[in-house]
Enzyme design. Sequence first.
Site, PDB file in Angstrom:
ATOM      1  N   SER A  65      -3.586 -11.182  10.458  1.00 18.91           N
ATOM      2  CA  SER A  65      -4.502 -12.111   9.797  1.00 18.91           C
ATOM      3  C   SER A  65      -3.793 -13.170   8.947  1.00 18.91           C
ATOM      4  O   SER A  65      -3.064 -13.985   9.480  1.00 18.91           O
ATOM      5  CB  SER A  65      -5.491 -11.290   8.975  1.00 18.91           C
ATOM      6  OG  SER A  65      -6.487 -12.099   8.472  1.00 18.91           O
ATOM      7  N   ASP A 299      -6.764 -14.911  11.772  1.00 22.40           N
ATOM      8  CA  ASP A 299      -7.540 -14.267  12.844  1.00 22.40           C
ATOM      9  C   ASP A 299      -9.011 -14.672  12.787  1.00 22.40           C
ATOM     10  O   ASP A 299      -9.866 -14.024  13.408  1.00 22.40           O
ATOM     11  CB  ASP A 299      -7.370 -12.743  12.829  1.00 22.40           C
ATOM     12  CG  ASP A 299      -7.887 -12.094  11.547  1.00 22.40           C
ATOM     13  OD1 ASP A 299      -8.073 -12.816  10.552  1.00 22.40           O
ATOM     14  OD2 ASP A 299      -8.095 -10.871  11.547  1.00 22.40           O
ATOM     15  N   GLU A 391     -16.239 -11.972  -0.125  1.00 22.72           N
ATOM     16  CA  GLU A 391     -15.114 -11.960  -1.051  1.00 22.72           C
ATOM     17  C   GLU A 391     -14.843 -13.419  -1.401  1.00 22.72           C
ATOM     18  O   GLU A 391     -15.109 -14.318  -0.581  1.00 22.72           O
ATOM     19  CB  GLU A 391     -13.882 -11.341  -0.383  1.00 22.72           C
ATOM     20  CG  GLU A 391     -14.064  -9.873  -0.084  1.00 22.72           C
ATOM     21  CD  GLU A 391     -12.793  -9.244   0.466  1.00 22.72           C
ATOM     22  OE1 GLU A 391     -12.237  -8.373  -0.211  1.00 22.72           O
ATOM     23  OE2 GLU A 391     -12.364  -9.605   1.567  1.00 22.72           O
ATOM     24  N   ALA A 392     -14.281 -13.657  -2.590  1.00 25.46           N
ATOM     25  CA  ALA A 392     -14.016 -15.043  -2.994  1.00 25.46           C
ATOM     26  C   ALA A 392     -13.090 -15.731  -1.986  1.00 25.46           C
ATOM     27  O   ALA A 392     -13.161 -16.946  -1.783  1.00 25.46           O
ATOM     28  CB  ALA A 392     -13.391 -15.059  -4.384  1.00 25.46           C
ATOM     29  N   ASN A 393     -12.261 -14.948  -1.304  1.00 29.43           N
ATOM     30  CA  ASN A 393     -11.320 -15.531  -0.328  1.00 29.43           C
ATOM     31  C   ASN A 393     -11.988 -15.994   0.963  1.00 29.43           C
ATOM     32  O   ASN A 393     -11.319 -16.462   1.878  1.00 29.43           O
ATOM     33  CB  ASN A 393     -10.166 -14.566  -0.040  1.00 29.43           C
ATOM     34  CG  ASN A 393     -10.624 -13.272   0.627  1.00 29.43           C
ATOM     35  OD1 ASN A 393     -11.687 -13.198   1.220  1.00 29.43           O
ATOM     36  ND2 ASN A 393      -9.797 -12.231   0.511  1.00 29.43           N
ATOM     37  N   ARG A 519      -4.046  -5.712  -9.406  1.00 30.94           N
ATOM     38  CA  ARG A 519      -4.215  -4.626  -8.422  1.00 30.94           C
ATOM     39  C   ARG A 519      -3.117  -4.736  -7.359  1.00 30.94           C
ATOM     40  O   ARG A 519      -2.646  -5.849  -7.073  1.00 30.94           O
ATOM     41  CB  ARG A 519      -5.610  -4.677  -7.763  1.00 30.94           C
ATOM     42  CG  ARG A 519      -5.946  -6.016  -7.145  1.00 30.94           C
ATOM     43  CD  ARG A 519      -7.257  -5.962  -6.388  1.00 30.94           C
ATOM     44  NE  ARG A 519      -7.121  -5.251  -5.135  1.00 30.94           N
ATOM     45  CZ  ARG A 519      -6.652  -5.779  -4.007  1.00 30.94           C
ATOM     46  NH1 ARG A 519      -6.254  -7.046  -3.963  1.00 30.94           N
ATOM     47  NH2 ARG A 519      -6.563  -5.069  -2.922  1.00 30.94           N
ATOM     48  N   GLY A 522      -3.244  -4.528  -0.558  1.00 30.14           N
ATOM     49  CA  GLY A 522      -3.235  -3.572   0.544  1.00 30.14           C
ATOM     50  C   GLY A 522      -2.802  -4.218   1.848  1.00 30.14           C
ATOM     51  O   GLY A 522      -2.906  -3.613   2.916  1.00 30.14           O
ATOM     52  N   ARG A 528      -1.194  -8.208  -7.098  1.00 28.76           N
ATOM     53  CA  ARG A 528      -1.956  -9.450  -7.289  1.00 28.76           C
ATOM     54  C   ARG A 528      -2.449  -9.533  -8.726  1.00 28.76           C
ATOM     55  O   ARG A 528      -2.885  -8.518  -9.303  1.00 28.76           O
ATOM     56  CB  ARG A 528      -3.152  -9.494  -6.338  1.00 28.76           C
ATOM     57  CG  ARG A 528      -2.756  -9.504  -4.872  1.00 28.76           C
ATOM     58  CD  ARG A 528      -3.910  -9.991  -4.010  1.00 28.76           C
ATOM     59  NE  ARG A 528      -3.648  -9.740  -2.603  1.00 28.76           N
ATOM     60  CZ  ARG A 528      -2.920 -10.531  -1.816  1.00 28.76           C
ATOM     61  NH1 ARG A 528      -2.359 -11.623  -2.309  1.00 28.76           N
ATOM     62  NH2 ARG A 528      -2.752 -10.236  -0.544  1.00 28.76           N
TER      63      ARG A 528
HETATM   64  C1  G16 Z   1      -7.852  -8.470   4.426  1.00 31.91           C
HETATM   65  C2  G16 Z   1      -9.156  -7.774   4.134  1.00 31.91           C
HETATM   66  C3  G16 Z   1      -9.879  -8.478   3.026  1.00 31.91           C
HETATM   67  C4  G16 Z   1      -8.988  -8.602   1.794  1.00 31.91           C
HETATM   68  C5  G16 Z   1      -7.641  -9.241   2.169  1.00 31.91           C
HETATM   69  C6  G16 Z   1      -6.655  -9.204   1.043  1.00 31.91           C
HETATM   70  O1  G16 Z   1      -8.120  -9.758   4.873  1.00 31.91           O
HETATM   71  O2  G16 Z   1      -9.935  -7.761   5.309  1.00 31.91           O
HETATM   72  O3  G16 Z   1     -11.036  -7.737   2.735  1.00 31.91           O
HETATM   73  O4  G16 Z   1      -9.594  -9.377   0.823  1.00 31.91           O
HETATM   74  O5  G16 Z   1      -7.071  -8.527   3.245  1.00 31.91           O
HETATM   75  O6  G16 Z   1      -6.410  -7.869   0.694  1.00 31.91           O
HETATM   76  P1  G16 Z   1      -5.301  -7.459  -0.345  1.00 31.91           P
HETATM   77  O7  G16 Z   1      -5.622  -8.210  -1.594  1.00 31.91           O
HETATM   78  O8  G16 Z   1      -5.458  -5.985  -0.489  1.00 31.91           O
HETATM   79  O9  G16 Z   1      -3.979  -7.889   0.198  1.00 31.91           O
HETATM   80  P2  G16 Z   1      -7.406 -10.379   6.150  1.00 31.91           P
HETATM   81  O10 G16 Z   1      -8.132 -11.650   6.363  1.00 31.91           O
HETATM   82  O11 G16 Z   1      -5.958 -10.550   5.794  1.00 31.91           O
HETATM   83  O12 G16 Z   1      -7.614  -9.349   7.228  1.00 31.91           O
END
Ligand code: G16
Length: 565
Positions: A65, A299, A391-393, A519, A522, A528
């Site tokens: 992604s 993606d 999500e804000a993103n 946090r 993931g 972050r």
């Molecule tokens: C994924 C998750 C999202 C999350 C983002 C960032 O997005 O599907 O729900 O907001 O990762 O996660 P983190 O802050 O834990 O790195 P994507 O678009 O990368 O699949």
Amino acid sequence: MAQFQEVSKLSSQHPKPPGLVLQYGTAGFRSNAKHLDHAMFRTGLLATLRSKKTKATIGVMVTASHNPEEDNGVKLIDPMGNMVTAEWEGYATQLVNAEQDDLLIVLKDIIEKETVNMSQEANVFVGKDTRSSSVSLSQAVLDGVLALSGHSKDYGLVTTPQLHYMVCCQNTQGKYGEPTVEGYYRKLCQLLYSIVSLCVCVSLFVCFFFFFFFSSVQHAIHSFLPLHLSVDGANGIGALKLHEMESHVKSELQISVFNDGSKGKLNYECGADFVKMQQKPPTGMEMSPGERCCSYDGDADRIVYYYTDSEGQFHLLDGDKIATLISTFLKELLTQVGLDLKIAVVQTAYANGSSTRYLEDTMKVIVRCTKTGVKHLHHAAQEFDIGVYFEANGHGTVLFSEVAEEKIQLLTQDPNTNDERKRAAQLLQNTINVINQTVGDAISDMLLIEAILAIKGMTVQQWDAIYTDLPNRQLKVKVADRRVIDTTDAERRAVSPAGLQEAIDSLVKKYKLARSFVRPSGTEDVVRVYAEAETQESADALAHEVSLAVYRLAGGVGDEPKPLH
Ligand code: G16
């Protein structure tokens, strides 16, 4: 058992690097692509077991992604097109981390725990993004499926939401749509036609009265259609798919695609994550003042909108603004049809404080806050008749309960419903169809947003003015082991390491309207940091000071974070 012999044989072609540990994170496994071959093979094994267990088709999407091009990853998709359950995420982690000699032991353990009937047929749909590593990694997934005698269908290059859609269509026997890319475009675009034509009917009706004064009917329709939008494809799969979709919407929506992968690097200085984090336009995009633009991620499961004003100032309309636009639209339609359905907006800690205040105080909708990760938001949204989650993103969608869908459908068919109610019910019905309810989908969200703006006759500036964001800043801090940070209260407070939350609390007190949290990511090997405050200078200073606290108390590596200005 012959199947296990085949697993042993094929797994030796996809060996696990000894000692390597991967975690099924916010959205699956993610790492540098060179560490992932065994993880892909084993995810293929697990998807086959999950398919046997659920007696349904399971999806495996090879993508990292928003991560840099050299990374890759994998997302598992459950029968209704949603994310795999937490329990099976745990199995995925166990299976992927089993040392080579223990693979069969762990595999048999899962089979026993879940009482998987190994003679049950299995079907797995596989898709991939445009990363060059995705070719061999998706082959490793297919090998895993084959090792357990499962059937697979390779969809090749698709967006993540497209694969979610295929899985859902397949398992609902076509009730959700036809499980092909063409079927996906037809479903989404037909609804744009009907939404727009409904709107044109209203425009015509309005123009009928003005006709005698301005003779403007033709002009009004021509100025309404086609809509125009500039899209930054992040040099990824979304751009490719937009080109594919173009012929379906040529007369309703003209799309100029930038960063289409013909020259730039995936997600590099472009894409939804870059635009949201940097709060500036992507490189490679031509923007005229006031023009509506949007960015997808790698993606195409996220979208953010933006524009520059006549002074060249950049304005971002992120997931919070999208949630507000969509929920306002739905709430207005519910009032028009007179349906008492419970609508809620689900956000995460990253939601701008102004958006939450606006939703709760002005719109009077229920707002819930969950941990980051669409799997958490999706779950919370399912508790309501209509759950709008973003999500804000920019990752989000709308869920309609079965009861809500039935009530809306009945109204569209009720002969006693007056025209105004019927039109509103029809718009609700069309919204249900245009939105990809399986997962956030940049293409589907974009078509819905475009339709809403057209129906409401709203400019991007008017949408932006619904409320004013509090200035905010997001930063990343590198630490030796990000797992030392543990959080609670939907990630709004840190419980470890000792002293970190107290440090954040005292820093926040220095600024007006301030809030901050940290946090572990993931999806990336970083912590972050989020901060918002009354002014941009305060938000930047707070984010920097909190980053320093993380660096000092959570084992920062490399140079100390530097101030932004
Ligand atoms: C994924 C998750 C999202 C999350 C983002 C960032 O997005 O599907 O729900 O907001 O990762 O996660 P983190 O802050 O834990 O790195 P994507 O678009 O990368 O699949």
